[in-house]
Design a protein around this motif. Structure first.
Motif: not given
Length: 57
Positions: A29-41
């Motif tokens: 959301r802060k840098d739309t050129r990048k992605h975030v990866f979501i894992f289960t804790t």
């Protein structure tokens, strides 16, 4: 369990190589050129992240 957001592609790749399943891939959301990866804790995930940090990455 909750979600753990990983900002870096290298750490995300390391976790996937260790067998952790990528729960979701979203646009940063802060840098739309990048992605975030979501894992289960999990305890195992936290241990793997500590292992990654100990490698000096």
């Amino acid at each position: 369990m909750g979600n753990f957001v990983v900002m870096g592609q290298k750490l995300a790749g390391f976790l996937m190589m260790k067998g952790f399943k990528l729960h979701a891939l979203e646009q940063n959301r802060k840098d739309t050129r990048k992605h975030v990866f979501i894992f289960t804790t999990s305890i195992e995930l936290e241990k793997a992240i500590e292992e990654y940090k100990a490698m000096g990455r």
